[in-house]
Design a protein around this motif. Structure first.
Motif, PDB file in Angstrom:
ATOM      1  N   HIS A  79       0.836  -1.202   0.000  1.00 53.96           N
ATOM      2  CA  HIS A  79       0.000   0.000   0.000  1.00 53.96           C
ATOM      3  C   HIS A  79       0.872   1.253   0.000  1.00 53.96           C
ATOM      4  N   GLY A  80       1.962   1.199   0.746  1.00 51.54           N
ATOM      5  CA  GLY A  80       2.875   2.340   0.762  1.00 51.54           C
ATOM      6  C   GLY A  80       3.502   2.571  -0.595  1.00 51.54           C
ATOM      7  N   MET A  81       3.872   1.483  -1.264  1.00 54.09           N
ATOM      8  CA  MET A  81       4.440   1.600  -2.607  1.00 54.09           C
ATOM      9  C   MET A  81       3.422   2.171  -3.581  1.00 54.09           C
ATOM     10  N   VAL A  82       2.177   1.752  -3.431  1.00 55.54           N
ATOM     11  CA  VAL A  82       1.115   2.275  -4.294  1.00 55.54           C
ATOM     12  C   VAL A  82       0.931   3.772  -4.070  1.00 55.54           C
ATOM     13  N   ARG A  83       0.941   4.207  -2.806  1.00 55.26           N
ATOM     14  CA  ARG A  83       0.781   5.639  -2.515  1.00 55.26           C
ATOM     15  C   ARG A  83       1.925   6.447  -3.109  1.00 55.26           C
ATOM     16  N   LEU A  84       3.135   5.917  -2.983  1.00 54.85           N
ATOM     17  CA  LEU A  84       4.291   6.620  -3.536  1.00 54.85           C
ATOM     18  C   LEU A  84       4.191   6.706  -5.052  1.00 54.85           C
ATOM     19  N   ARG A  85       3.819   5.582  -5.671  1.00 50.03           N
ATOM     20  CA  ARG A  85       3.718   5.568  -7.126  1.00 50.03           C
ATOM     21  C   ARG A  85       2.598   6.484  -7.599  1.00 50.03           C
ATOM     22  N   ARG A  86       1.495   6.536  -6.852  1.00 54.88           N
ATOM     23  CA  ARG A  86       0.400   7.429  -7.222  1.00 54.88           C
ATOM     24  C   ARG A  86       0.880   8.878  -7.212  1.00 54.88           C
ATOM     25  N   ALA A  87       1.641   9.237  -6.177  1.00 48.39           N
ATOM     26  CA  ALA A  87       2.152  10.604  -6.095  1.00 48.39           C
ATOM     27  C   ALA A  87       3.072  10.913  -7.269  1.00 48.39           C
TER      28      ALA A  87
END
Length: 273
Positions: A79-87
């Protein structure tokens, strides 16, 4: 056990992709028939498949996916990786949209060539003014470089002036200074009643008078300022002047709707010799 076709449908991937994952050792079948070579998978392997697809879709290579999975990434970490990638993607989209707007503005400038509004240029004296000022560096004069720098500067400057109980005495203005490395120092200013130049968390600058300024009014967003600046340039040249300083931009009217902005552009000029 599930056949490779059924497992592909359950995992929402292609059979070809599963075969490739098998070939590179990223997701081995639970069983391979020694005679037919048919691959079979267990439902528990969907968990690894989900992680492979999710991490790959974040932009990682399959080798990087393997390394990440070998470290047994948790759901929380995913989930953290997804948030970073979304940003990252949102920043890229924002930059691409800004670049597109810049291209469109340049095309509109090209379309208006030959129809410059030179009759709207006015020569006048600009009086000296004391301003509160914040500055920051932009990569270039390009609108997509200037905009993200100057807007926060004005927001922060107004906040600091309010905290200092300083009275604003006129419309905001901006000016720019080119640096040797090609970057630009962006100066955001607010005229203010300030007796002292010291003791503030902003610079206090006395901008000098401009004896002769060629001025023109720009209506609309500053992203669309190209034709107006170029109209000013044509007027200066065609009327026998040379420019001596980069333009100041005076924000006469700045509502929320950028298309309704009114900005005066000022450029110091002298008669050509």
């Amino acid at each position: 056990m599930f056949s490779i076709g059924d497992f592909a449908r359950l995992g929402l991937v292609s059979v070809r992709m599963l075969r490739h994952y098998d070939a590179i050792g990223l997701l081995r079948p639970a069983h391979v028939d020694p005679v037919s070579g048919y691959r079979s998978y267990q439902a528990a392997q969907l968990s690894r498949l989900n992680r492979i697809v999710a991490i790959k879709d974040l932009g990682f290579t399959l080798e990087q996916v393997r390394a990440i999975l070998d470290e047994k990434v948790s759901t929380e970490e995913l989930h953290g990786m997804v948030r970073l990638r979304r940003a990252q993607l949102e920043a890229r989209i924002s930059a691409d949209l800004a670049r597109l707007r810049s291209v469109e503005a340049r095309l509109r400038t090209i379309e208006k060539e030959g129809y410059m509004r030179t009759a709207e240029v006015v020569l006048k004296r600009v009086e000296p003014v004391r301003v509160a000022e914040l500055s920051a560096r932009a990569a270039s004069y390009d609108g997509e470089d200037i905009g993200p720098v100057i807007q926060p500067l004005f927001t922060e400057l107004c906040r600091r002036l309010e905290a200092a109980s300083a009275r604003i005495t006129g419309p905001g203005l901006a000016y720019y200074v080119a640096e040797d490395d090609g970057s630009v120092m962006v100066h955001a200013c607010m005229p203010a009643a300030l007796e002292s130049r010291e003791g503030h968390d902003f610079a206090v600058v006395d901008l000098p008078a401009i004896d002769t300024a060629a001025t023109i009014i720009h209506h609309g967003s500053m992203e669309q300022v190209g034709p107006t600046f170029q109209a000013l340039a044509h007027w200066i040249e065609e009327n026998g002047y040379h420019s001596r300083a980069l333009a100041r931009e005076i924000s006469l009217h700045c509502p929320e709707n950028l298309d309704e902005w009114v900005t005066e552009l000022q450029m110091e000029v002298v008669p050509a010799q």
